[in-house]
Scaffold this active site. Structure first.
Site: not given
Ligand SMILES: *Cc1c(COP(=O)(O)O)cnc(C)c1O
Length: 374
Positions: A41, A136, A166, A223, A267, A314-316
């Site tokens: 992601k 969540r 999770h 995951r 700045y 700064c920005m850049d």
């Molecule tokens: C982002 C995410 C992960 C990955 O988590 P890490 O800590 O980067 O391994 C796993 N499960 C869910 C539901 C997530 O949103």
């Protein structure tokens, strides 16, 4: 890829060999040999989802997770096969794309299941999220009967590919953190046992940290996100030896000048020289994702030596103190993240300076910084 790349202003070098090394080491450190779902992601945590996913596919990964439908379609359009799971919300107006692109959607709640089913466009592939304490998304595991009932009710209405939860404190080594993780896994396992007569497919509860710090039989796939990219879930985590960040962020010196004691830099004149100094300007700023909170706090590496940021980012552009580094000149390479000589700064180190996590640092490197793969 990018073989004609001309090192310019600010760019990332991403080491795909190290990505594979990290995966190999992680897998051998998993207490239970289970499959890996690669979490790609947010543009693979800023590393470039297409190149990373292709490399992972070549390595044999068959399961990918993303945050939303746009990310999923992008992967499919670029030839990523295998299962793609959307971990978050997809508006029901986009349901036709789930079917068209053969993408698996997470069921966030009973209400969401109803809405998704009601779109009536075909049998959608889904995985049920179970809320075991994160608060969540997911069916509430505090009401086991209720969660079970929802899964049974929708079991035939969807093509069920998995059930997952999770963990909120998988990266914590405090007693409190560990006991909360155990509670979460316990709730999850109770639910899984109640529905074990169903073909559930993938059963998962572990993220990167969970995979190596927690042992539980209640999963068949992990995951894996942050550790694949070589960063730590929490700054205090010890990663298995050999796992390293796969990303180096480079820039160059665009100008060098001397200033006198009493002069200020940047700045707001927030930095004032207390002696004669040599200042180098670097053409990377907060629009590139170099966090402005690093003003007068962060540092870069030039010719193997640390150079502290002076004044505001700064920005850049930004300015650094190179008084102590001999012969710094226009065009010299600057390491913003990575290693040079004895010095090393990782996204985790940078995050620590400004009270955030490495995840946010790498996700924040903006799209105008080209990604180069080595
Ligand atoms: C982002 C995410 C992960 C990955 O988590 P890490 O800590 O980067 O391994 C796993 N499960 C869910 C539901 C997530 O949103």
């Amino acid at each position: 890829m990018h073989t004609d790349f001309f090192p310019g202003r600010s760019w990332l070098e991403i080491n795909l060999e190290q990505l594979i090394k990290n995966l190999d080491i992680y897998r051998s450190a998993l207490p239970e040999k289970s499959e890996i779902m690669a979490v790609v992601k947010a543009d693979a945590y800023g590393h470039g989802d297409l190149v990373i996913s292709r490399k992972l596919m070549e390595y044999g990964i068959r399961n990918f997770a993303v945050s939303n439908i746009d990310e999923a379609i992008r992967l499919r359009d670029c030839g990523i096969t295998g299962d793609i799971l959307i971990l978050g919300y997809t508006p029901t107006s986009n349901v036709k794309h789930l079917i068209e692109y053969d993408i698996t959607q997470t069921i966030l709640s009973e209400e969401y299941a109803k809405e998704l089913y009601g779109s009536n466009l075909g049998r959608i592939k889904v995985q049920f999220a179970i809320d075991t304490g994160m608060n969540r998304i997911g069916l509430d595991a505090d009401d086991l009967e209720g969660a079970e009932a929802v899964i049974r009710e929708y079991y035939d209405k969807f093509d069920v590919k998995g059930v997952f939860t999770h963990l909120a404190t998988a990266d914590s080594d405090s007693d409190e953190g560990r006991s909360f993780t155990n509670e979460q896994i316990d709730k999850f396992s109770k639910l899984i046992k109640r529905i074990s007569d169903l073909q559930l497919g993938q059963i998962h509860c572990l993220n990167s940290a969970g995979g190596i710090f927690h042992k539980t039989p209640f999963h068949n796939i992990v995951r894996l996100g942050i550790i694949m990219y070589g960063l730590r879930p929490d700054y205090n985590n010890e990663l298995p030896i050999g796992i390293k960040p796969i990303l180096t962020w480079k820039s160059v010196v665009s100008m060098v000048k001397e200033i006198d004691s009493g002069e200020t830099v940047g700045y707001g004149r927030s930095y004032m020289a207390e002696k004669k100094m040599k200042i180098a300007t670097i053409p990377t700023g907060y629009a590139d994702g170099y966090n402005r909170l690093l003003s007068s706090k962060g540092y870069v590496i030039i010719n193997g030596k640390r150079a502290n940021i002076v004044g505001r980012v700064c920005m850049d552009q930004m300015m650094v103190d190179v008084t102590h580094i001999p012969d710094v000149k226009l065009g010299d390479e600057v390491i913003l993240l990575g290693q040079s000589g004895e010095e090393l700064i990782t996204a985790d180190d940078m995050a620590q300076l400004i009270g955030t996590i490495g995840y946010e640092i790498v996700c924040g490197i903006s799209k105008r910084v080209p990604r180069m793969y080595i």
